[in-house]
Design a protein around this motif. Structure first.
Motif, PDB file in Angstrom:
ATOM      1  N   VAL A 130       0.862  -1.185   0.000  1.00 29.80           N
ATOM      2  CA  VAL A 130       0.000   0.000   0.000  1.00 29.80           C
ATOM      3  C   VAL A 130       0.896   1.233   0.000  1.00 29.80           C
ATOM      4  CG1 VAL A 130      -1.915  -1.118   1.198  1.00 29.80           C
ATOM      5  CG2 VAL A 130      -0.169   0.057   2.528  1.00 29.80           C
ATOM      6  N   GLU A 131       0.303   2.380  -0.298  1.00 28.32           N
ATOM      7  CA  GLU A 131       1.060   3.627  -0.335  1.00 28.32           C
ATOM      8  C   GLU A 131       1.541   4.019   1.069  1.00 28.32           C
ATOM      9  OE1 GLU A 131       1.835   5.317  -3.083  1.00 28.32           O
ATOM     10  OE2 GLU A 131       0.847   3.770  -4.303  1.00 28.32           O
ATOM     11  N   LYS A 132       2.493   4.947   1.109  1.00 26.99           N
ATOM     12  CA  LYS A 132       2.995   5.416   2.398  1.00 26.99           C
ATOM     13  C   LYS A 132       1.889   6.044   3.228  1.00 26.99           C
ATOM     14  CE  LYS A 132       7.888   6.166   1.396  1.00 26.99           C
ATOM     15  NZ  LYS A 132       9.005   7.148   1.413  1.00 26.99           N
ATOM     16  N   ARG A 133       0.951   6.688   2.554  1.00 33.13           N
ATOM     17  CA  ARG A 133      -0.186   7.283   3.258  1.00 33.13           C
ATOM     18  C   ARG A 133      -1.455   6.935   2.491  1.00 33.13           C
ATOM     19  NH1 ARG A 133      -1.013  13.314   5.834  1.00 33.13           N
ATOM     20  NH2 ARG A 133      -3.295  13.312   5.855  1.00 33.13           N
ATOM     21  N   VAL A 134      -2.423   6.373   3.208  1.00 34.80           N
ATOM     22  CA  VAL A 134      -3.716   6.032   2.616  1.00 34.80           C
ATOM     23  C   VAL A 134      -4.780   6.889   3.296  1.00 34.80           C
ATOM     24  CG1 VAL A 134      -5.421   4.219   2.230  1.00 34.80           C
ATOM     25  CG2 VAL A 134      -2.974   3.666   2.136  1.00 34.80           C
ATOM     26  N   ASP A 135      -5.341   7.830   2.560  1.00 35.09           N
ATOM     27  CA  ASP A 135      -6.387   8.708   3.095  1.00 35.09           C
ATOM     28  C   ASP A 135      -7.754   8.101   2.796  1.00 35.09           C
ATOM     29  OD1 ASP A 135      -4.696  10.760   4.114  1.00 35.09           O
ATOM     30  OD2 ASP A 135      -4.392  11.495   2.065  1.00 35.09           O
ATOM     31  N   ILE A 136      -8.456   7.689   3.850  1.00 35.65           N
ATOM     32  CA  ILE A 136      -9.802   7.152   3.674  1.00 35.65           C
ATOM     33  C   ILE A 136     -10.769   8.294   3.361  1.00 35.65           C
ATOM     34  CG2 ILE A 136     -11.642   5.806   4.736  1.00 35.65           C
ATOM     35  CD1 ILE A 136      -9.001   4.266   4.192  1.00 35.65           C
ATOM     36  N   ASP A 137     -10.600   9.393   4.070  1.00 37.96           N
ATOM     37  CA  ASP A 137     -11.337  10.628   3.797  1.00 37.96           C
ATOM     38  C   ASP A 137     -10.563  11.775   4.446  1.00 37.96           C
ATOM     39  OD1 ASP A 137     -11.978  10.581   6.553  1.00 37.96           O
ATOM     40  OD2 ASP A 137     -13.853   9.508   6.184  1.00 37.96           O
ATOM     41  N   ASN A 138     -11.227  12.902   4.674  1.00 37.10           N
ATOM     42  CA  ASN A 138     -10.525  14.072   5.194  1.00 37.10           C
ATOM     43  C   ASN A 138     -10.059  13.934   6.641  1.00 37.10           C
ATOM     44  OD1 ASN A 138     -10.830  15.425   2.772  1.00 37.10           O
ATOM     45  ND2 ASN A 138     -12.771  16.390   3.371  1.00 37.10           N
ATOM     46  N   THR A 139     -10.636  12.979   7.390  1.00 39.78           N
ATOM     47  CA  THR A 139     -10.295  12.881   8.816  1.00 39.78           C
ATOM     48  C   THR A 139      -9.745  11.522   9.247  1.00 39.78           C
ATOM     49  OG1 THR A 139     -12.628  12.379   9.292  1.00 39.78           O
ATOM     50  CG2 THR A 139     -11.918  14.674   9.548  1.00 39.78           C
ATOM     51  N   LEU A 140      -9.541  10.586   8.324  1.00 45.16           N
ATOM     52  CA  LEU A 140      -8.940   9.293   8.659  1.00 45.16           C
ATOM     53  C   LEU A 140      -7.834   8.956   7.664  1.00 45.16           C
ATOM     54  CD1 LEU A 140      -8.645   6.602  10.121  1.00 45.16           C
ATOM     55  CD2 LEU A 140     -10.575   5.718   8.768  1.00 45.16           C
ATOM     56  N   SER A 141      -6.620   8.766   8.205  1.00 45.98           N
ATOM     57  CA  SER A 141      -5.470   8.417   7.374  1.00 45.98           C
ATOM     58  C   SER A 141      -4.688   7.276   8.015  1.00 45.98           C
ATOM     59  CB  SER A 141      -4.539   9.627   7.203  1.00 45.98           C
ATOM     60  OG  SER A 141      -5.207  10.691   6.560  1.00 45.98           O
ATOM     61  N   PHE A 142      -4.199   6.371   7.167  1.00 44.66           N
ATOM     62  CA  PHE A 142      -3.310   5.302   7.599  1.00 44.66           C
ATOM     63  C   PHE A 142      -1.925   5.548   6.991  1.00 44.66           C
ATOM     64  CE2 PHE A 142      -7.503   3.286   7.855  1.00 44.66           C
ATOM     65  CZ  PHE A 142      -7.447   2.748   9.128  1.00 44.66           C
ATOM     66  N   HIS A 143      -0.881   5.421   7.826  1.00 46.82           N
ATOM     67  CA  HIS A 143       0.485   5.712   7.401  1.00 46.82           C
ATOM     68  C   HIS A 143       1.353   4.471   7.538  1.00 46.82           C
ATOM     69  CE1 HIS A 143      -0.270  10.159   7.851  1.00 46.82           C
ATOM     70  NE2 HIS A 143      -1.106   9.712   8.776  1.00 46.82           N
ATOM     71  N   GLN A 144       2.276   4.289   6.599  1.00 43.19           N
ATOM     72  CA  GLN A 144       3.290   3.250   6.772  1.00 43.19           C
ATOM     73  C   GLN A 144       4.253   3.671   7.872  1.00 43.19           C
ATOM     74  OE1 GLN A 144       3.537   0.341   5.793  1.00 43.19           O
ATOM     75  NE2 GLN A 144       2.748   0.026   3.732  1.00 43.19           N
ATOM     76  N   LEU A 145       4.860   2.681   8.539  1.00 45.32           N
ATOM     77  CA  LEU A 145       5.760   2.979   9.647  1.00 45.32           C
ATOM     78  C   LEU A 145       6.923   3.860   9.203  1.00 45.32           C
ATOM     79  CD1 LEU A 145       6.117  -0.269  11.779  1.00 45.32           C
ATOM     80  CD2 LEU A 145       5.239   1.946  12.497  1.00 45.32           C
ATOM     81  N   ASP A 146       7.099   4.958   9.905  1.00 42.58           N
ATOM     82  CA  ASP A 146       8.199   5.896   9.706  1.00 42.58           C
ATOM     83  C   ASP A 146       8.508   6.469  11.081  1.00 42.58           C
ATOM     84  OD1 ASP A 146       9.262   8.700   9.484  1.00 42.58           O
ATOM     85  OD2 ASP A 146       9.334   8.176   7.356  1.00 42.58           O
ATOM     86  N   ASP A 147       9.709   6.240  11.592  1.00 45.20           N
ATOM     87  CA  ASP A 147       9.968   6.560  12.993  1.00 45.20           C
ATOM     88  C   ASP A 147       9.829   8.041  13.315  1.00 45.20           C
ATOM     89  OD1 ASP A 147      12.271   7.106  11.508  1.00 45.20           O
ATOM     90  OD2 ASP A 147      13.585   6.848  13.239  1.00 45.20           O
ATOM     91  N   GLU A 148      10.351   8.925  12.455  1.00 43.16           N
ATOM     92  CA  GLU A 148      10.263  10.363  12.727  1.00 43.16           C
ATOM     93  C   GLU A 148       8.831  10.856  12.614  1.00 43.16           C
ATOM     94  OE1 GLU A 148      12.968  12.579  10.355  1.00 43.16           O
ATOM     95  OE2 GLU A 148      14.757  11.598  11.193  1.00 43.16           O
ATOM     96  N   LEU A 149       8.128  10.421  11.566  1.00 40.22           N
ATOM     97  CA  LEU A 149       6.741  10.838  11.372  1.00 40.22           C
ATOM     98  C   LEU A 149       5.870  10.310  12.509  1.00 40.22           C
ATOM     99  CD1 LEU A 149       5.000  12.394   9.303  1.00 40.22           C
ATOM    100  CD2 LEU A 149       4.424  10.180   8.277  1.00 40.22           C
ATOM    101  N   PHE A 150       6.152   9.093  12.947  1.00 45.73           N
ATOM    102  CA  PHE A 150       5.395   8.489  14.047  1.00 45.73           C
ATOM    103  C   PHE A 150       5.507   9.340  15.307  1.00 45.73           C
ATOM    104  CE2 PHE A 150       4.889   5.698  17.700  1.00 45.73           C
ATOM    105  CZ  PHE A 150       3.779   4.943  17.363  1.00 45.73           C
ATOM    106  N   LEU A 151       6.722   9.758  15.646  1.00 45.61           N
ATOM    107  CA  LEU A 151       6.922  10.567  16.849  1.00 45.61           C
ATOM    108  C   LEU A 151       6.303  11.962  16.701  1.00 45.61           C
ATOM    109  CD1 LEU A 151      10.556   9.716  18.012  1.00 45.61           C
ATOM    110  CD2 LEU A 151       8.393   8.959  18.988  1.00 45.61           C
TER     111      LEU A 151
END
Length: 384
Positions: free
Chosen positions: A243-264
């Motif tokens: 899947v992509e690094k970021r999957v936007d379901i809509d304007n208020t729900l997003s799923f992100h691939q693991l990224d340590d800096e972005l996670f923090l």
């Protein structure tokens, strides 16, 4: 000293602990000569880890938990059957570990709860000192309080944990709080291994909920809650493949691939945090003052979550019911003692890597070790 890491690579926790420990050890003059990561074929080593560990990284197949068909809770019958069928792979993994210890000329092996490391020391008895480090080693501490679970489940968990420590010169148990050391059992309780980046982050209370899904099947629960609460922004991280690094379901729900800096970054700016109860991210949330909703997927995480709840991290649930998390966010009081404990990690952990404190144990055969163990137990039971 020349140091080799061997890491149980399921999930994010042990990987980020390894990043933190590398920072501390290299600052103290040690050299990381290699990293071996045990994982299932379904997992990939996150790019953030490979990019930042600054040492050659090799993977091998290791025993692991398998989720149910919906990719949520662990399926124990399926897990046992799968791992029995793949024993030949694990034997190859043991040989690989032994070969890499010799090829890297490692003086110290740091084992992050990888079962095959313990079995390598059982069958091959490498000369390198082995230091085991993980939160799970608190399960061997007599003062650790377990949740109400079947005694067989807890005994199995402790047995598995002991297998990972075979050959260990010392066992470093990462803990939410200070506990007594047990020299006879080689157990030393130390603070969590948080990376230096977290100490420079200034947390803020944002309007969104943050989360991490070890098993991507929980995404459906998150989506279900989101359908009923579309006005609450959600940012969840997963390690779903293809899947992509970021999957936007809509304007208020997003799923992100693991990224340590972005996670923090998302952790620091969130209102609260939801997770499948891994130790490391719960510690990060506690340090940043974020309340945590913990949803365990197997016995090990159930124990983690119970321990974290006792330390004031938040609440436990059997599903991603984020209503509970919103309620926590309104009344949560951060544990300041935890922050002071974490800041002692550098000297408490590095002390255990001093060459003069690493005492090489006599390498005994299996029968000899069993004999010594039972003689010691008999001696403790006699009033002499």
């Amino acid at each position: 000293m020349r140091i080799l890491f061997i890491i149980q690579g399921e999930g994010r926790g042990h990987l980020t602990q390894a990043l933190s420990l590398r920072q501390k050890l290299e600052k103290d003059g040690h050299k990381l000569v290699g990293v071996l990561v045990g994982k299932s074929p379904a997992r990939t080593i996150p790019s953030f880890f490979s990019d930042k560990i600054a040492a050659p990284v090799y993977s091998f197949e290791s025993p692991n938990f398998l989720p149910t068909a919906k990719n949520k809770q662990v399926n124990m019958l399926k897990t046992v059957a799968y791992n029995l069928v793949r024993q030949h792979k694990y034997i190859s993994g043991i040989r690989f570990i032994h070969r890499m210890i010799k090829e890297t000329d490692a003086e110290v092996v740091v084992n992050f709860y990888e079962l095959l490391t313990g079995l390598t020391y059982l069958f091959f008895r490498p000369k390198a000192h082995m230091i085991s480090i993980a939160h799970q080693y608190l399960f061997l501490h007599p003062d650790f309080q377990f949740p109400k679970e079947r005694k067989l489940n807890l005994a199995s968990l402790q047995f598995f944990t002991r297998l990972t420590t075979i050959g260990a010169t010392k066992i470093l148990a990462l803990s939410f709080r200070k506990m007594r050391e047990l020299p006879d059992a080689r157990i030393i309780v130390v603070p969590p291994l948080l990376r230096k980046e977290i100490f420079s982050i200034k947390p803020e209370k944002g309007d969104y909920l943050h989360g991490y899904l070890l098993n991507s099947g929980f995404a459906e629960e998150v989506k279900g809650w989101h359908t009923d609460n579309p006005d609450v922004p959600l940012h969840f991280f997963w390690d779903k493949k293809d899947v992509e690094k970021r999957v936007d379901i809509d304007n208020t729900l997003s799923f992100h691939q693991l990224d340590d800096e972005l996670f923090l970054q998302y952790m620091a700016g969130s209102k609260a945090y939801a997770t499948t109860a891994g130790f490391e991210s719960v510690c990060e949330a506690m340090y940043l003052g974020k309340p945590v909703l913990m949803i365990p997927t197997h016995i090990e995480q159930t124990c983690n979550a119970y321990d974290a709840m006792q330390s004031g991290a938040g609440a436990i649930s059997d599903e991603f019911n984020l209503d509970t998390l919103l309620e926590l966010a309104e009344k949560h009081q951060p544990n300041q003692d935890f922050k002071y404990w974490v800041k002692q990690a550098d000297w408490l952990v590095l002390r255990e890597f001093r060459e003069d404190l690493l005492r090489k144990e006599t390498q005994l055969g299996l029968l000899s070790r069993l004999f010594v163990h039972w003689i010691a137990r008999l001696g403790k039971s006699l009033s002499i």
